[in-house]
Design an enzyme around this catalytic site. Structure first.
Site, PDB file in Angstrom:
ATOM      1  N   ARG A  32       0.845  -1.532  -0.040  1.00 40.36           N
ATOM      2  CA  ARG A  32       0.112   0.492   0.307  1.00 40.36           C
ATOM      3  C   ARG A  32       0.745   0.861  -0.134  1.00 40.36           C
ATOM      4  O   ARG A  32       2.425   1.302   0.037  1.00 40.36           O
ATOM      5  CB  ARG A  32      -0.675   0.650   1.044  1.00 40.36           C
ATOM      6  CG  ARG A  32      -0.560  -0.827   2.286  1.00 40.36           C
ATOM      7  CD  ARG A  32       0.587  -0.156   3.264  1.00 40.36           C
ATOM      8  NE  ARG A  32       0.507   1.469   3.500  1.00 40.36           N
ATOM      9  CZ  ARG A  32       0.915   2.321   3.761  1.00 40.36           C
ATOM     10  NH1 ARG A  32       2.351   1.840   3.587  1.00 40.36           N
ATOM     11  NH2 ARG A  32       1.171   3.537   3.679  1.00 40.36           N
ATOM     12  N   ASP A 225      -2.169  11.136  -2.061  1.00 43.38           N
ATOM     13  CA  ASP A 225      -2.321  10.313  -2.518  1.00 43.38           C
ATOM     14  C   ASP A 225      -3.434  10.766  -4.126  1.00 43.38           C
ATOM     15  O   ASP A 225      -3.126   9.696  -5.179  1.00 43.38           O
ATOM     16  CB  ASP A 225      -3.728   9.120  -2.321  1.00 43.38           C
ATOM     17  CG  ASP A 225      -3.644   7.905  -1.151  1.00 43.38           C
ATOM     18  OD1 ASP A 225      -2.753   8.743  -0.168  1.00 43.38           O
ATOM     19  OD2 ASP A 225      -2.676   7.403  -1.177  1.00 43.38           O
TER      20      ASP A 225
HETATM   21  O1  MRU Z   1      -4.413   2.925   2.015  1.00 44.71           O
HETATM   22  P1  MRU Z   1      -2.618   4.060   2.669  1.00 44.71           P
HETATM   23  O2  MRU Z   1      -2.193   2.998   3.016  1.00 44.71           O
HETATM   24  O3  MRU Z   1      -2.850   3.074   0.719  1.00 44.71           O
HETATM   25  O4  MRU Z   1      -2.603   5.299   2.272  1.00 44.71           O
HETATM   26  C1  MRU Z   1      -1.597   5.110   2.218  1.00 44.71           C
HETATM   27  C2  MRU Z   1      -2.032   6.867   2.510  1.00 44.71           C
HETATM   28  O5  MRU Z   1      -2.526   7.897   2.196  1.00 44.71           O
HETATM   29  C3  MRU Z   1      -0.181   8.008   2.242  1.00 44.71           C
HETATM   30  O6  MRU Z   1       0.029   8.299   2.835  1.00 44.71           O
HETATM   31  C4  MRU Z   1       0.104   8.087   0.790  1.00 44.71           C
HETATM   32  O7  MRU Z   1       0.056   7.353   0.001  1.00 44.71           O
HETATM   33  C5  MRU Z   1       1.371   8.451   0.863  1.00 44.71           C
HETATM   34  S1  MRU Z   1       2.405   7.386   0.675  1.00 44.71           S
HETATM   35  C6  MRU Z   1       4.235   8.182  -0.099  1.00 44.71           C
END
Ligand code: MRU
Length: 344
Positions: A32, A225
């Site tokens: 993730r 994201d």
């Molecule tokens: O649901 P996730 O764990 O994939 O969400 C990750 C995040 O929100 C992070 O802060 C984002 O992807 C930045 S990672 C460099």
């Protein structure tokens, strides 16, 4: 890939042998974090096509499209996923146009996936240098979720800024929000930083305001994201609350993200799709139930922080400051940091 669901208790690895394995790993959070999802999807596409038994380019192209669609259906919010798929499609189209054979196409896709991986590590390193310049010599930094090596191809975005500040000799301590419900902060950020020997304190999400009020935070840095054209930032649920708190306490709120996270096609945060994940992440921790049967549950995995709360956006090409519409467009077009600063 390391199974992020099991950290920090056990360090186990999942082996993906097919594109479907990779898609499942993304969907189920084995891997993730926006840039890591993009890199994994590119690798998954290359892997799937390498295993193709197609003998002609027509059938090969049909399979390629199907695998790209499968990757695109894994998670909706992180735009890096769609960016990486686009890069793979462009590489494919260029090679096909030049008359590449099925074997040539396989090699081209392998090379493109590796390039996306390597570029992401390089971007994180450069972003770190730009971001470290914003960190005072002594700083207590609050971060939310995990925007580290685990969430990228290596080094991290927000944690890359922290790592670069430490490498530059700054005395940095970190407050890591636990980040309910998946606990990326408590489990993953703390795991990474402790392994690096960086002083880290885990707090529950509802402690951030009190820490700021007590004067125990100097700045906030988070990842993203998807960043809309106007600078609105989608990131892990809870980021918006932290940004509002930072503004109330007069603290800088920085977002560190590669250009692959900037989505100029989406005008503002209202156009960003927010993933709603399953109830079990909220109702349970491991196998232990927390909530009574019958209670409704919401689980939006991301929120949008309006650009007005964002002090600066740190990218590999430089630091954008408000107003973001011009600054982000200039960065994506390829303007150097000086030009971007001049815009701010
Ligand atoms: O649901 P996730 O764990 O994939 O969400 C990750 C995040 O929100 C992070 O802060 C984002 O992807 C930045 S990672 C460099």
């Amino acid at each position: 890939m390391i199974d992020q669901r099991e950290l920090p208790v056990s360090e186990v690895y999942v082996t993906c042998r097919t594109a479907a394995d990779v898609a499942k790993a993304i969907r189920t959070m084995v891997i993730r974090g926006a840039p890591a999802i993009g890199v994994a999807a590119a690798m998954g596409i290359a892997l799937g096509m390498r295993r193709s038994r197609a003998t002609g380019t027509k059938q090969f192209t049909t399979e390629f499209q199907r695998i790209c669609d499968m990757m695109a259906a894994t998670r909706p919010t992180a735009v890096n996923l769609f960016w990486a798929i686009e890069q793979m499609k462009r590489a494919y189209a260029d090679a096909a146009q030049a008359g590449a054979s099925v074997d040539d196409l396989k090699h081209r896709l392998d090379a493109e996936a590796i390039r996306i991986h390597d570029d992401d590590v390089a971007s994180c390193r450069t972003m770190g240098v730009h971001g470290a310049a914003l960190v005072p010599d002594e700083a207590r930094i609050l971060t939310h979720c995990n925007a580290g090596a685990l969430a990228t191809a290596g080094y991290g975005t927000a944690l890359g800024v922290i790592r670069a500040a430490v490498e530059a000799g700054k005395r940095v301590t970190v407050l890591a929000d636990e980040t309910r419900p998946f606990l990326q902060g408590a489990r993953l950020t703390a795991w990474e930083l402790v392994r690096d020997g960086i002083d880290t304190t885990v707090i529950t999400d509802n402690m951030a305001g009190a820490m700021m009020r007590l004067g125990q935070v100097d700045l906030v840095v988070v990842g993203a994201d998807r960043i809309a054209a106007n600078g609105d930032v989608a990131n892990k649920i809870g980021t918006y609350s932290v940004a509002v708190l930072a503004k109330e306490h007069g603290l800088p709120f920085y977002v560190a993200a590669p250009l692959s996270t900037i989505d100029l096609k989406t005008a503002d945060g209202t156009g960003i799709p927010i993933e709603e994940r399953g109830a079990r992440e909220v109702t349970h921790v491991g196998n232990a139930r927390l909530t009574p049967e019958g209670a409704h549950v919401r689980n939006p995995a991301f929120d949008v922080t309006p650009a007005t709360y964002v002090t600066a956006i740190i990218t590999e090409r430089g630091v954008a400051r408000p107003p973001y519409t011009d600054a982000l467009a200039a960065l994506v077009r390829g303007a150097q940091p000086a030009a971007v600063s001049a815009l701010s």
